[in-house]
Motif scaffolding. Structure first.
Motif, mmCIF file in Angstrom:
data_model
loop_
_atom_site.group_PDB
_atom_site.id
_atom_site.type_symbol
_atom_site.label_atom_id
_atom_site.label_comp_id
_atom_site.label_asym_id
_atom_site.label_seq_id
_atom_site.Cartn_x
_atom_site.Cartn_y
_atom_site.Cartn_z
ATOM 1 N N UNK A 1 0.822 -1.207 0.000
ATOM 2 C CA UNK A 1 0.000 0.000 0.000
ATOM 3 C C UNK A 1 0.861 1.263 0.000
ATOM 4 N N UNK A 2 0.399 2.271 -0.743
ATOM 5 C CA UNK A 2 0.976 3.607 -0.842
ATOM 6 C C UNK A 2 2.338 3.661 -1.515
ATOM 7 N N UNK A 3 2.661 2.654 -2.298
ATOM 8 C CA UNK A 3 3.859 2.731 -3.133
ATOM 9 C C UNK A 3 3.433 3.242 -4.511
ATOM 10 N N UNK A 4 4.393 3.629 -5.309
ATOM 11 C CA UNK A 4 4.082 4.133 -6.641
ATOM 12 C C UNK A 4 3.408 3.047 -7.488
ATOM 13 N N UNK A 5 3.932 1.849 -7.407
ATOM 14 C CA UNK A 5 3.348 0.732 -8.161
ATOM 15 C C UNK A 5 1.912 0.482 -7.719
ATOM 16 N N UNK A 6 1.684 0.519 -6.419
ATOM 17 C CA UNK A 6 0.326 0.323 -5.892
ATOM 18 C C UNK A 6 -0.610 1.401 -6.434
ATOM 19 N N UNK A 7 -0.153 2.636 -6.510
ATOM 20 C CA UNK A 7 -0.969 3.729 -7.033
ATOM 21 C C UNK A 7 -1.382 3.488 -8.469
ATOM 22 N N UNK A 8 -0.422 3.042 -9.295
ATOM 23 C CA UNK A 8 -0.764 2.722 -10.678
ATOM 24 C C UNK A 8 -1.735 1.550 -10.745
ATOM 25 N N UNK A 9 -1.487 0.519 -9.949
ATOM 26 C CA UNK A 9 -2.375 -0.637 -9.948
ATOM 27 C C UNK A 9 -3.780 -0.255 -9.500
ATOM 28 N N UNK A 10 -3.862 0.588 -8.491
ATOM 29 C CA UNK A 10 -5.168 1.050 -8.009
ATOM 30 C C UNK A 10 -5.896 1.839 -9.092
ATOM 31 N N UNK A 11 -5.213 2.784 -9.707
ATOM 32 C CA UNK A 11 -5.832 3.628 -10.733
ATOM 33 C C UNK A 11 -6.317 2.796 -11.920
ATOM 34 N N UNK A 12 -5.474 1.905 -12.397
ATOM 35 C CA UNK A 12 -5.864 1.127 -13.570
ATOM 36 C C UNK A 12 -6.906 0.065 -13.242
ATOM 37 N N UNK A 13 -6.855 -0.510 -12.054
ATOM 38 C CA UNK A 13 -7.877 -1.476 -11.657
ATOM 39 C C UNK A 13 -9.231 -0.795 -11.548
ATOM 40 N N UNK A 14 -9.254 0.400 -10.953
ATOM 41 C CA UNK A 14 -10.516 1.129 -10.823
ATOM 42 C C UNK A 14 -11.040 1.560 -12.200
ATOM 43 N N UNK A 15 -10.135 1.975 -13.091
ATOM 44 C CA UNK A 15 -10.553 2.382 -14.436
ATOM 45 C C UNK A 15 -11.111 1.198 -15.221
ATOM 46 N N UNK A 16 -10.453 0.065 -15.146
ATOM 47 C CA UNK A 16 -10.925 -1.134 -15.856
ATOM 48 C C UNK A 16 -12.262 -1.587 -15.292
ATOM 49 N N UNK A 17 -12.398 -1.550 -13.975
ATOM 50 C CA UNK A 17 -13.658 -1.966 -13.353
ATOM 51 C C UNK A 17 -14.797 -1.035 -13.762
#
Length: 170
Positions: A122-138
């Motif tokens: 949580x709260x790493x740069x990679x996590x931020x990208x994963x969160x953003x793209x997962x939410x966008x895909x969903x």
């Protein structure tokens, strides 16, 4: 900005706030209608997993419960002091956008919670990208597959709610 203009804007927003009875009763009715719309469509599609039907119906009901006050306030804000035609159109657009948007948000959170197991800390740069793209895909997936669960019952309810809103005194 003059103090009078600031007071006018605050009063305008305050006048747009819906009453608590309409908000509470409308939220309950809107949630029940949106959940029922999803339930009927899933049952007619012969989904094999009853627990998934229950989850999706609750997701749609939760989105509808939160969307009604938001959509009602936005519609009142847009149509305050205008005619019935504007009120009808504002209710259609605002209720539809709030319902679809908040339900898609709930879906995206559920989707993200499933994939969280494979995401970075949580709260790493990679996590931020994963969160953003997962939410966008969903959200995209909901727009493609989920909106059909609103038809025809949800659309009929949207039309009826918009007629009710247009008849209210402003």
């Amino acid at each position: 900005m003059t103090p009078y203009a600031a007071t006018l804007n605050v009063n305008y927003v305050r006048r747009a706030l819906p009453g608590w009875r309409a908000t509470l009763f409308g939220s309950f009715l809107w949630a029940a209608t949106m959940g029922t719309s999803a339930l009927i469509n899933l049952l007619l599609d012969n989904w094999v997993t009853p627990e998934k039907i229950h989850t999706v119906s609750l997701l749609f009901a939760g989105g509808g419960a939160l969307a009604f006050p938001v959509g009602l306030f936005a519609a009142r804000l847009v149509s305050l002091g205008r005619g019935r035609e504007v009120a009808f159109a504002a209710a259609m657009v605002c209720l539809a956008a709030a319902t679809i948007g908040l339900t898609a948000g709930f879906y995206a959170l559920q989707y993200r919670s499933y994939y969280a197991e494979w995401h970075a800390p949580v709260f790493t740069l990679t996590w931020g990208f994963q969160l953003a793209f997962t939410m966008a895909v969903a959200s995209y997936q909901f727009m493609v597959l989920g909106i059909r669960l609103y038809f025809p019952l949800g659309f009929i309810a949207l039309f009826a709610a918009s007629l009710w809103f247009a008849q209210q005194r402003r």
